[in-house]
Design a protein around this motif. Structure first.
Motif, PDB file in Angstrom:
ATOM      1  N   GLY A  85       7.250 -15.210  20.990  1.00 30.34           N
ATOM      2  CA  GLY A  85       6.282 -14.672  21.936  1.00 30.34           C
ATOM      3  C   GLY A  85       6.371 -13.179  22.118  1.00 30.34           C
ATOM      4  O   GLY A  85       5.490 -12.571  22.744  1.00 30.34           O
ATOM      5  N   GLY A  86       7.412 -12.580  21.574  1.00 35.61           N
ATOM      6  CA  GLY A  86       7.601 -11.144  21.699  1.00 35.61           C
ATOM      7  C   GLY A  86       6.806 -10.348  20.687  1.00 35.61           C
ATOM      8  O   GLY A  86       6.028 -10.910  19.898  1.00 35.61           O
ATOM      9  N   SER A  87       7.014  -9.039  20.696  1.00 35.44           N
ATOM     10  CA  SER A  87       6.262  -8.132  19.827  1.00 35.44           C
ATOM     11  C   SER A  87       7.192  -7.164  19.110  1.00 35.44           C
ATOM     12  O   SER A  87       8.273  -6.831  19.623  1.00 35.44           O
ATOM     13  CB  SER A  87       5.250  -7.322  20.647  1.00 35.44           C
ATOM     14  N   LEU A  88       6.761  -6.740  17.958  1.00 34.92           N
ATOM     15  CA  LEU A  88       7.415  -5.673  17.208  1.00 34.92           C
ATOM     16  C   LEU A  88       6.337  -4.815  16.557  1.00 34.92           C
ATOM     17  O   LEU A  88       5.255  -5.315  16.237  1.00 34.92           O
ATOM     18  CB  LEU A  88       8.329  -6.231  16.109  1.00 34.92           C
ATOM     19  N   ARG A  89       6.656  -3.557  16.338  1.00 33.40           N
ATOM     20  CA  ARG A  89       5.751  -2.690  15.604  1.00 33.40           C
ATOM     21  C   ARG A  89       6.500  -2.130  14.399  1.00 33.40           C
ATOM     22  O   ARG A  89       7.465  -1.377  14.562  1.00 33.40           O
ATOM     23  CB  ARG A  89       5.223  -1.549  16.463  1.00 33.40           C
ATOM     24  N   LEU A  90       6.061  -2.510  13.236  1.00 36.04           N
ATOM     25  CA  LEU A  90       6.662  -2.019  12.007  1.00 36.04           C
ATOM     26  C   LEU A  90       5.945  -0.749  11.568  1.00 36.04           C
ATOM     27  O   LEU A  90       4.729  -0.612  11.757  1.00 36.04           O
ATOM     28  CB  LEU A  90       6.574  -3.065  10.900  1.00 36.04           C
ATOM     29  N   SER A  91       6.705   0.144  10.950  1.00 34.35           N
ATOM     30  CA  SER A  91       6.156   1.389  10.456  1.00 34.35           C
ATOM     31  C   SER A  91       6.521   1.562   8.981  1.00 34.35           C
ATOM     32  O   SER A  91       7.640   1.258   8.579  1.00 34.35           O
ATOM     33  CB  SER A  91       6.707   2.559  11.263  1.00 34.35           C
ATOM     34  N   CYS A  92       5.563   2.027   8.219  1.00 34.40           N
ATOM     35  CA  CYS A  92       5.778   2.327   6.801  1.00 34.40           C
ATOM     36  C   CYS A  92       5.469   3.805   6.615  1.00 34.40           C
ATOM     37  O   CYS A  92       4.299   4.207   6.707  1.00 34.40           O
ATOM     38  CB  CYS A  92       4.881   1.462   5.931  1.00 34.40           C
ATOM     39  N   ALA A  93       6.493   4.593   6.370  1.00 31.30           N
ATOM     40  CA  ALA A  93       6.318   6.030   6.185  1.00 31.30           C
ATOM     41  C   ALA A  93       6.349   6.345   4.701  1.00 31.30           C
ATOM     42  O   ALA A  93       7.253   5.906   3.982  1.00 31.30           O
ATOM     43  CB  ALA A  93       7.413   6.795   6.908  1.00 31.30           C
ATOM     44  N   ARG A 123      12.202  -0.682   0.732  1.00 36.40           N
ATOM     45  CA  ARG A 123      13.366  -1.570   0.661  1.00 36.40           C
ATOM     46  C   ARG A 123      13.289  -2.727   1.644  1.00 36.40           C
ATOM     47  O   ARG A 123      14.061  -3.668   1.557  1.00 36.40           O
ATOM     48  CB  ARG A 123      14.647  -0.771   0.920  1.00 36.40           C
ATOM     49  N   GLY A 124      12.403  -2.630   2.598  1.00 38.53           N
ATOM     50  CA  GLY A 124      12.210  -3.728   3.534  1.00 38.53           C
ATOM     51  C   GLY A 124      12.919  -3.530   4.858  1.00 38.53           C
ATOM     52  O   GLY A 124      13.871  -2.757   4.974  1.00 38.53           O
ATOM     53  N   THR A 125      12.423  -4.236   5.866  1.00 37.68           N
ATOM     54  CA  THR A 125      13.046  -4.250   7.190  1.00 37.68           C
ATOM     55  C   THR A 125      13.078  -5.696   7.673  1.00 37.68           C
ATOM     56  O   THR A 125      12.107  -6.441   7.512  1.00 37.68           O
ATOM     57  CB  THR A 125      12.289  -3.333   8.167  1.00 37.68           C
ATOM     58  N   TYR A 148      10.327  -7.766   5.730  1.00 36.54           N
ATOM     59  CA  TYR A 148       8.978  -7.224   5.598  1.00 36.54           C
ATOM     60  C   TYR A 148       9.016  -5.971   4.733  1.00 36.54           C
ATOM     61  O   TYR A 148       9.774  -5.040   5.006  1.00 36.54           O
ATOM     62  CB  TYR A 148       8.394  -6.909   6.972  1.00 36.54           C
ATOM     63  N   TYR A 149       8.179  -5.958   3.708  1.00 42.99           N
ATOM     64  CA  TYR A 149       8.105  -4.847   2.776  1.00 42.99           C
ATOM     65  C   TYR A 149       6.722  -4.201   2.845  1.00 42.99           C
ATOM     66  O   TYR A 149       5.712  -4.908   2.947  1.00 42.99           O
ATOM     67  CB  TYR A 149       8.322  -5.328   1.341  1.00 42.99           C
ATOM     68  N   CYS A 150       6.683  -2.884   2.762  1.00 43.21           N
ATOM     69  CA  CYS A 150       5.388  -2.253   2.573  1.00 43.21           C
ATOM     70  C   CYS A 150       5.263  -1.821   1.117  1.00 43.21           C
ATOM     71  O   CYS A 150       6.261  -1.549   0.448  1.00 43.21           O
ATOM     72  CB  CYS A 150       5.143  -1.100   3.529  1.00 43.21           C
ATOM     73  N   GLU A 154      10.402   1.594   5.401  1.00 41.46           N
ATOM     74  CA  GLU A 154       9.997   0.754   6.526  1.00 41.46           C
ATOM     75  C   GLU A 154      10.984   0.902   7.680  1.00 41.46           C
ATOM     76  O   GLU A 154      12.165   1.154   7.474  1.00 41.46           O
ATOM     77  CB  GLU A 154       9.951  -0.732   6.118  1.00 41.46           C
ATOM     78  N   SER A 155      10.476   0.710   8.885  1.00 38.93           N
ATOM     79  CA  SER A 155      11.327   0.688  10.066  1.00 38.93           C
ATOM     80  C   SER A 155      10.651  -0.163  11.143  1.00 38.93           C
ATOM     81  O   SER A 155       9.487  -0.531  11.007  1.00 38.93           O
ATOM     82  CB  SER A 155      11.572   2.107  10.599  1.00 38.93           C
ATOM     83  N   GLY A 156      11.409  -0.461  12.190  1.00 35.37           N
ATOM     84  CA  GLY A 156      10.854  -1.182  13.323  1.00 35.37           C
ATOM     85  C   GLY A 156      11.212  -2.650  13.409  1.00 35.37           C
ATOM     86  O   GLY A 156      10.848  -3.326  14.372  1.00 35.37           O
ATOM     87  N   GLY A 157      11.918  -3.157  12.400  1.00 40.03           N
ATOM     88  CA  GLY A 157      12.323  -4.553  12.460  1.00 40.03           C
ATOM     89  C   GLY A 157      13.416  -4.778  13.489  1.00 40.03           C
ATOM     90  O   GLY A 157      13.947  -3.834  14.077  1.00 40.03           O
ATOM     91  N   GLY A 158      13.732  -6.047  13.714  1.00 35.61           N
ATOM     92  CA  GLY A 158      14.782  -6.371  14.670  1.00 35.61           C
ATOM     93  C   GLY A 158      14.747  -7.826  15.066  1.00 35.61           C
ATOM     94  O   GLY A 158      14.042  -8.644  14.462  1.00 35.61           O
ATOM     95  N   LEU A 159      15.501  -8.135  16.090  1.00 35.21           N
ATOM     96  CA  LEU A 159      15.581  -9.491  16.636  1.00 35.21           C
ATOM     97  C   LEU A 159      14.710  -9.567  17.887  1.00 35.21           C
ATOM     98  O   LEU A 159      14.848  -8.725  18.795  1.00 35.21           O
ATOM     99  CB  LEU A 159      17.027  -9.846  16.978  1.00 35.21           C
TER     100      LEU A 159
END
Length: 129
Positions: free
Chosen positions: A15-23, A121-123, A96-98, A6-11
């Motif tokens: 009201g904001g947005s994030l895009r998580l990716s599961c490769a 492993r999660g993000t 967040y886990y895929c 997983e990637s794309g997590g953060g602070l």
């Protein structure tokens, strides 16, 4: 076996947005149903969204409906599953886990983690001002 990263997590502010990716490293990931689960501190893991192997069935938790979108991306050499998260709230905070169900899956579920065979492993996603 599908090795998931997983990637794309953060602070992000509310009201904001994030895009998580599961490769997924497996070449036949197209045959897997993929789900996103999350776990907040002190809480049980809960299903957020899932997509079946064909990509024509998606399921969302009530808390995610209208704000999150799950999709399959085949732009890169590795197939990925994306989770676009908009209008984020502090209660979306968690790891967040895929997860992948290895056999060809006509559908998917977020009701039980036991349905899935491999996990990343999660993000970390933190929504805070």
């Amino acid at each position: 076996q599908a090795q998931l990263v997983e990637s794309g997590g953060g602070l992000v502010q509310p009201g904001g947005s994030l895009r998580l990716s599961c490769a997924a490293s497996a070449s036949n990931v197209d045959y897997y149903a993929i789900a996103w689960f999350r776990q907040a501190p002190g809480k049980e893991r809960e299903g957020v969204s899932c997509i079946n192997s064909r990509g024509d069935i998606t399921i969302y938790a009530d808390s995610a409906k209208g704000r999150f979108t799950i999709s399959r991306s085949r732009d890169n050499a590795k197939n990925t599953v994306l989770l676009q998260m908009n209008t984020l709230k502090p209660e979306d905070t968690g790891i967040y886990y895929c997860a992948a169900a290895l056999a060809a899956k006509a559908s998917c579920t977020i009701a039980t983690a036991a349905w899935y065979d491999d996990w990343g492993r999660g993000t970390q996603v933190t929504v805070s001002s």
